[in-house]
Design an enzyme around this catalytic site. Structure first.
Site, PDB file in Angstrom:
ATOM      1  N   GLY A   1       0.796  -1.228   0.000  1.00 27.76           N
ATOM      2  CA  GLY A   1       0.000   0.000   0.000  1.00 27.76           C
ATOM      3  C   GLY A   1       0.825   1.272   0.000  1.00 27.76           C
TER       4      GLY A   1
ATOM      5  N   GLY B   1       2.395   2.463  -2.684  1.00 27.14           N
ATOM      6  CA  GLY B   1       2.531   2.990  -4.044  1.00 27.14           C
ATOM      7  C   GLY B   1       3.782   2.470  -4.731  1.00 27.14           C
TER       8      GLY B   1
ATOM      9  CB  SER C   1      -0.650  -5.860  -6.189  1.00 27.82           C
ATOM     10  OG  SER C   1      -0.678  -4.640  -6.866  1.00 27.82           O
TER      11      SER C   1
ATOM     12  CG  ASP D   1       2.073  -0.296 -11.148  1.00 23.06           C
ATOM     13  OD1 ASP D   1       2.625   0.736 -11.554  1.00 23.06           O
ATOM     14  OD2 ASP D   1       1.087  -0.290 -10.397  1.00 23.06           O
TER      15      ASP D   1
ATOM     16  CE1 TYR E   1      -4.557   3.974 -10.909  1.00 22.98           C
ATOM     17  CE2 TYR E   1      -6.259   2.649 -11.972  1.00 22.98           C
ATOM     18  CZ  TYR E   1      -4.978   3.167 -11.956  1.00 22.98           C
ATOM     19  OH  TYR E   1      -4.132   2.892 -13.005  1.00 22.98           O
TER      20      TYR E   1
HETATM   21  C1  GLA Z   1      -1.089   2.556 -10.087  1.00 26.05           C
HETATM   22  C2  GLA Z   1      -1.493   1.740 -11.310  1.00 26.05           C
HETATM   23  C3  GLA Z   1      -0.666   2.098 -12.533  1.00 26.05           C
HETATM   24  C4  GLA Z   1      -0.641   3.610 -12.755  1.00 26.05           C
HETATM   25  C5  GLA Z   1      -0.297   4.343 -11.453  1.00 26.05           C
HETATM   26  C6  GLA Z   1      -0.422   5.842 -11.606  1.00 26.05           C
HETATM   27  O1  GLA Z   1       0.215   2.223  -9.685  1.00 26.05           O
HETATM   28  O2  GLA Z   1      -1.360   0.366 -11.052  1.00 26.05           O
HETATM   29  O3  GLA Z   1      -1.143   1.431 -13.667  1.00 26.05           O
HETATM   30  O4  GLA Z   1      -1.833   4.058 -13.322  1.00 26.05           O
HETATM   31  O5  GLA Z   1      -1.141   3.944 -10.390  1.00 26.05           O
HETATM   32  O6  GLA Z   1       0.518   6.308 -12.493  1.00 26.05           O
END
Ligand code: GLA
Length: 383
Positions: A119, A121, A125, A169, A219
């Site tokens: 969590g 950022g 995951s 990601d 989101y």
């Molecule tokens: C999360 C999402 C990504 C991207 C970022 C913001 O990490 O998994 O795909 O959209 O937020 O840049």
């Protein structure tokens, strides 16, 4: 971590398996641009997930999360979905391999753990999905290309975890390379490695250790806003605009009266952010870190005031960075908590960290966690 995983594997399943790992990620710039077909600039880090895996001769997956001390067992059919959210990542990867490719999987045992904070950022995951996607490809000899491995992780999020994320990601987690950031065009998936060794500077994450509720639904709402704006622009006579990547400020102004003020702000941020990634890449070619840092502050401002995915704690950390003369600072990742990423001159580093920890603790009652960034390799087998 390896010993910790292995002792649990041996205790639960007997014997030993093969180790696979994948990484969390940072992103220098380009936030919420991936699902808009824009550019991102991530890199894999030295924190991630590690799993020990072995076929078990049954048609069931038996998997143990060492960190959560939780066990799940499931088959490969859609109705076998486990209820624990961590186990859905592993189940989703299996299901996506089966659905997208028609491959047949057999049962396996796995124990895994991670050191990428959850969590924060930093894509814990994606690290988990990539570890399993990479491992299953190797174990079953499926020859899945790396792009598809990343998409398997992404569709796991969409179909089994409720987040309509972009590709950044999972891409970073699979394609990451030690010492290099990756500029990725999320529309064409063309990418380029940028060796990143900013002389005289350090990259450091300050983790607020807060994670706000409803982050995934917020989101998904951001993504929906972007899609509304694209539909409005198309209807206004630009049918070739398929994603915000294809739009510009002139087109956005043309539909201002037909979209909400909120959607307008969201799209304005995205259009500007896509351009900022390109500006940062140009600046890096000239070793111009002052421009890189300036763009990072602009991103923070946009994420805070237009896209509205920052929060009090992250704005506070950003303000301290500015006061200390830090070159660049911004909220990183999806937002709603997590980290700031900071580009700091060597000589300011100690002072900045000390002040940020002290003032943050005085205000919020706990210190932020400090993670110096080490850009590392992505998904791999550990021989
Ligand atoms: C999360 C999402 C990504 C991207 C970022 C913001 O990490 O998994 O795909 O959209 O937020 O840049």
């Amino acid at each position: 971590m390896k010993e910790r995983i292995h002792s649990q594997f041996e205790k639960r399943f007997g014997g030993s398996g093969t180790f696979y790992a994948s990484a969390g990620r940072i992103n220098l710039i380009g936030e919420h641009t991936d699902y808009n077909g824009g550019f991102v600039f991530p890199g894999a880090i030295d924190k991630g997930m590690l799993a020990e895996i072995r076929l078990n001769g049954t048609d069931k997956v038996r998997v143990y999360s060492v960190d959560l001390d939780d066990y799940a067992e499931f088959g490969f059919a859609e109705e076998d979905a486990p209820s624990a959210s961590w186990a859905r990542y592993v189940f989703g990867v299996c299901r996506e391999i089966i659905k997208r490719r028609g491959d047949v999987l057999k049962g396996f045992d796995a124990a895994f753990a991670g050191d990428v904070p959850l969590g924060a950022g930093m894509s814990s995951s994606a690290a988990l999905e990539s570890t399993f996607a990479f491992a299953l490809d190797d174990i079953f000899g499926l020859c899945i290309d790396k792009f598809e491995l990343a998409r398997i992780g992404q569709s796991t999020e969409h179909n089994y975890c409720g987040v309509n994320c972009g590709i950044m990601d999972q891409f970073a987690s699979i394609f990451g390379k030690a010492g290099s950031l990756i500029r990725l065009d999320c529309r064409s998936l063309e990418y380029k490695y940028y060796p990143f060794h900013p002389e005289g500077y350090r990259l450091v994450l300050l983790d607020s250790v807060v994670k706000h509720e409803l982050a995934s639904s917020a989101y998904n709402q951001r993504r929906a806003s972007c899609e509304h704006v694209v539909a409005a622009i198309q209807a206004a006579g630009y049918p070739s605009v398929k994603l915000l990547r294809d739009a510009d400020m002139e087109m956005l102004s043309a539909v201002r009266g037909r979209i909400s003020d909120e959607d307008y702000m969201r799209a304005e941020y995205v259009i500007e952010e896509i351009q900022r990634v390109l500006d940062v890449c140009d600046a890096l070619e000239r070793d111009d870190y002052e421009t890189v840092g300036k763009k990072m502050y602009e991103t923070h401002h946009g994420m805070s005031k237009l896209y509205e995915v920052s929060c009090e704690e992250l704005d506070f950390l950003n303000d301290i960075a500015r006061e200390c003369g830090v070159t660049g600072s911004r909220v990183m990742g999806g937002g709603f908590g997590g980290c700031t990423i900071n580009l700091v001159k060597d000589e300011l580093y100690d002072m900045f960290i000390e002040k940020a920890c002290r003032e943050f603790a005085a205000r919020f009652g706990h210190e932020p966690k400090v993670y110096p960034v080490v850009i590392s390799d992505g998904a791999r087998k550990i021989e």
